[in-house]
Design a protein around this motif. Structure first.
Motif, short mmCIF file in Angstrom:
data_model
loop_
_atom_site.label_atom_id
_atom_site.label_comp_id
_atom_site.label_asym_id
_atom_site.label_seq_id
_atom_site.Cartn_x
_atom_site.Cartn_y
_atom_site.Cartn_z
N ARG A 1 0.83 -1.21 0.00
CA ARG A 1 0.00 0.00 0.00
C ARG A 1 0.86 1.26 0.00
NH1 ARG A 1 -5.12 -1.52 4.04
NH2 ARG A 1 -5.74 -3.40 2.90
N VAL A 2 1.86 1.23 -0.86
CA VAL A 2 2.70 2.40 -1.09
C VAL A 2 2.71 2.65 -2.60
CG1 VAL A 2 4.13 1.94 0.93
CG2 VAL A 2 4.83 1.03 -1.30
N SER A 3 3.17 3.82 -2.99
CA SER A 3 3.21 4.13 -4.42
C SER A 3 4.35 3.38 -5.09
CB SER A 3 3.38 5.64 -4.64
OG SER A 3 4.68 6.05 -4.24
N GLN A 4 4.14 3.01 -6.34
CA GLN A 4 5.19 2.30 -7.07
C GLN A 4 6.45 3.16 -7.24
OE1 GLN A 4 6.13 2.88 -10.53
NE2 GLN A 4 7.72 1.31 -10.39
N PRO A 5 6.30 4.46 -7.57
CA PRO A 5 7.52 5.29 -7.67
C PRO A 5 8.26 5.39 -6.34
CG PRO A 5 5.69 6.33 -8.82
CD PRO A 5 5.12 5.19 -8.04
N GLY A 6 7.49 5.52 -5.24
CA GLY A 6 8.13 5.62 -3.94
C GLY A 6 8.89 4.35 -3.58
N LEU A 7 8.31 3.19 -3.91
CA LEU A 7 8.98 1.93 -3.64
C LEU A 7 10.23 1.80 -4.50
CD1 LEU A 7 9.12 -0.83 -2.29
CD2 LEU A 7 7.52 -1.70 -4.00
N SER A 8 10.14 2.19 -5.77
CA SER A 8 11.31 2.12 -6.65
C SER A 8 12.44 3.01 -6.14
CB SER A 8 10.92 2.55 -8.06
OG SER A 8 10.00 1.64 -8.63
N ARG A 9 12.08 4.22 -5.65
CA ARG A 9 13.12 5.11 -5.12
C ARG A 9 13.76 4.53 -3.87
NH1 ARG A 9 9.30 9.09 -6.69
NH2 ARG A 9 8.48 9.18 -4.56
N ALA A 10 12.95 3.89 -3.02
CA ALA A 10 13.50 3.30 -1.79
C ALA A 10 14.49 2.19 -2.13
CB ALA A 10 12.37 2.77 -0.93
N ILE A 11 14.15 1.36 -3.12
CA ILE A 11 15.06 0.28 -3.52
C ILE A 11 16.33 0.86 -4.12
CG2 ILE A 11 15.35 -1.70 -5.05
CD1 ILE A 11 13.50 -2.20 -2.66
N ALA A 12 16.18 1.93 -4.92
CA ALA A 12 17.36 2.56 -5.52
C ALA A 12 18.28 3.15 -4.45
CB ALA A 12 16.92 3.66 -6.50
N ARG A 13 17.67 3.78 -3.41
CA ARG A 13 18.50 4.32 -2.33
C ARG A 13 19.22 3.20 -1.58
NH1 ARG A 13 13.97 7.78 -1.58
NH2 ARG A 13 13.19 6.40 0.07
N LEU A 14 18.53 2.07 -1.39
CA LEU A 14 19.16 0.94 -0.71
C LEU A 14 20.34 0.41 -1.53
CD1 LEU A 14 19.15 -1.12 1.60
CD2 LEU A 14 17.49 -2.47 0.30
N GLU A 15 20.16 0.31 -2.84
CA GLU A 15 21.25 -0.15 -3.70
C GLU A 15 22.43 0.82 -3.66
OE1 GLU A 15 19.12 -2.82 -7.15
OE2 GLU A 15 18.96 -0.65 -7.32
N ASP A 16 22.12 2.12 -3.65
CA ASP A 16 23.21 3.11 -3.56
C ASP A 16 23.94 2.98 -2.23
OD1 ASP A 16 22.62 4.12 -6.05
OD2 ASP A 16 21.37 5.77 -5.31
N ASP A 17 23.17 2.76 -1.17
CA ASP A 17 23.77 2.63 0.16
C ASP A 17 24.70 1.42 0.22
OD1 ASP A 17 24.30 3.05 2.84
OD2 ASP A 17 22.45 2.10 3.54
N LEU A 18 24.25 0.32 -0.37
CA LEU A 18 25.05 -0.92 -0.33
C LEU A 18 26.14 -0.94 -1.39
CD1 LEU A 18 22.13 -3.47 0.23
CD2 LEU A 18 23.78 -2.68 1.92
N GLY A 19 25.95 -0.18 -2.45
CA GLY A 19 26.96 -0.12 -3.49
C GLY A 19 26.92 -1.27 -4.48
N VAL A 20 25.81 -2.00 -4.51
CA VAL A 20 25.68 -3.12 -5.45
C VAL A 20 24.23 -3.18 -5.95
CG1 VAL A 20 27.50 -4.55 -4.43
CG2 VAL A 20 25.17 -4.72 -3.56
N PRO A 21 24.01 -3.70 -7.17
CA PRO A 21 22.64 -3.88 -7.65
C PRO A 21 21.99 -5.10 -6.99
CG PRO A 21 24.20 -4.69 -9.28
CD PRO A 21 25.02 -4.06 -8.19
N LEU A 22 20.79 -4.93 -6.45
CA LEU A 22 20.11 -6.02 -5.76
C LEU A 22 19.17 -6.79 -6.67
CD1 LEU A 22 19.29 -4.18 -2.41
CD2 LEU A 22 21.16 -5.77 -2.88
N PHE A 23 18.74 -6.18 -7.77
CA PHE A 23 17.79 -6.82 -8.66
C PHE A 23 18.27 -6.74 -10.11
CE2 PHE A 23 15.08 -5.58 -5.07
CZ PHE A 23 14.40 -6.76 -4.83
N ASP A 24 17.90 -7.74 -10.90
CA ASP A 24 18.07 -7.74 -12.35
C ASP A 24 16.68 -7.67 -12.97
OD1 ASP A 24 20.85 -8.02 -12.22
OD2 ASP A 24 20.69 -10.21 -12.10
N ARG A 25 16.53 -6.87 -14.00
CA ARG A 25 15.23 -6.78 -14.68
C ARG A 25 15.07 -7.94 -15.65
NH1 ARG A 25 12.14 -2.76 -13.71
NH2 ARG A 25 12.93 -0.85 -12.72
N ILE A 26 13.95 -8.67 -15.53
CA ILE A 26 13.64 -9.80 -16.40
C ILE A 26 12.27 -9.54 -16.99
CG2 ILE A 26 13.38 -12.29 -16.57
CD1 ILE A 26 16.18 -11.43 -15.75
N GLY A 27 12.24 -9.13 -18.25
CA GLY A 27 10.96 -8.78 -18.86
C GLY A 27 10.33 -7.60 -18.13
#
Length: 296
Positions: A26-52
């Motif tokens: 129950r959060v916005s899709q853009p907000g969730l995407s930004r949160a994941i992007a910030r987490l990846e920046d914090d960790l310094g590695v990509p956490l997900f690969d896009r498949i289709g």
């Protein structure tokens, strides 16, 4: 990095889709995407690969997910323990157990415990032995009823009941009318085995190794019902726990004359973790029940 972001990360990992995870959270899709992007920046590695149109965990994401689940489980256990400290009679027990203990053994323990504590609830986890031990170690389960005894020194384990294993054969099989069978007599018999990581598989492998036999294993199953069904279909023989009423359709059970053909079911827990008061009460109840039970 915070626990809420970890929960969001795990939701995306479980759904394999950002939009679906956002709807569940129950959060916005853009907000969730930004949160994941910030987490990846914090960790310094990509956490997900896009498949289709979806996503899946990258190799880095799979490593991080294991630790994230453990941290989230720890936080949830802490909240449960705090909430239950004021009213242990209405708490929750996270109990993990083997599939074979689900039809009667565990339900009977739960029923008898709730006779004096009717407000207690149970969160039940059924799985194979290795995963049950992992659930206790990472905090997802307070207790586990499992076999064999876990390796390592970080977990406590107490025996509850010992079972004499049996050989399951199709009705009409030449061994079906025997009083007992030696392991050496099973040379050449196709074996319907439990999957790797199960206690029964480990016992069977040791029995055959001691007898100098390398059995052909054309089929593997995770649950007793599946294994016995394959045996009933004439696809092999199997080493199984004693059958419950209704489990012998199309199958004959024969005693195994092998000292290794036993398994001890026990209760395991971690003394390094704080258990909710109601989980500790259930632990003591189970051990007391085993102490007064007649030998199997």
């Amino acid at each position: 990095m915070d626990l809420q972001t970890m929960r969001w990360f795990l939701a995306v990992a479980d759904h394999g889709h950002v939009t679906n995870a956002a709807q569940e959270l129950r959060v916005s899709q853009p907000g969730l995407s930004r949160a994941i992007a910030r987490l990846e920046d914090d960790l310094g590695v990509p956490l997900f690969d896009r498949i289709g149109r979806g996503v899946e965990l990258s190799p880095f994401g799979r490593v991080f997910a294991e630790h994230a689940r453990r941290l989230v489980a720890e936080e949830e256990a802490a909240r449960r323990a705090l909430g239950q400290a004021a009213d242990p009679a209405r708490g929750e027990v996270a109990l993990a157990f083997l599939h074979t203990q689900g039809p009667s053994f565990v339900p009977d323990l739960v029923r008898r415990f709730r006779e004096t504590r009717p407000g207690v609830t149970f969160r039940l986890i059924q799985d194979r032995a290795g995963r049950l031990v992992t659930a206790v170690r990472d905090g997802r389960a307070d207790l586990a009823i499992t076999s064999p005894r876990p390796s390592g020194t970080d977990l406590e384990w107490r025996p509850l009941v010992t079972e004499r294993l049996q050989l399951a054969v199709p009705e009409g099989h030449p061994l079906a009318r025997r009083r007992y069978v030696r392991t050496a007599e099973l040379a050449g018999e196709p074996l319907v085995a439990f999957q790797q990581g199960t206690g029964l598989r480990a016992i069977a492998e040791e029995m055959f190794a001691r007898a100098g036999i390398a059995p052909a294993i054309p089929f593997e199953g995770e649950e007793s019902a599946t294994v016995r069904g394959l045996v009933a279909a004439g696809l092999g023989v199997a080493i199984v726990a004693p059958p419950l009423p209704g489990e012998s359709h199309g199958v004959a059970h024969v005693r195994l004359a092998d000292p290794l053909a036993v398994r001890t079911i026990g209760l395991t827990w971690s003394d390094g973790r704080t258990r909710p008061p109601v989980a500790e009460a259930f632990r003591r109840f189970v051990l007391a029940s085993a102490a007064t039970a007649e030998p199997a």
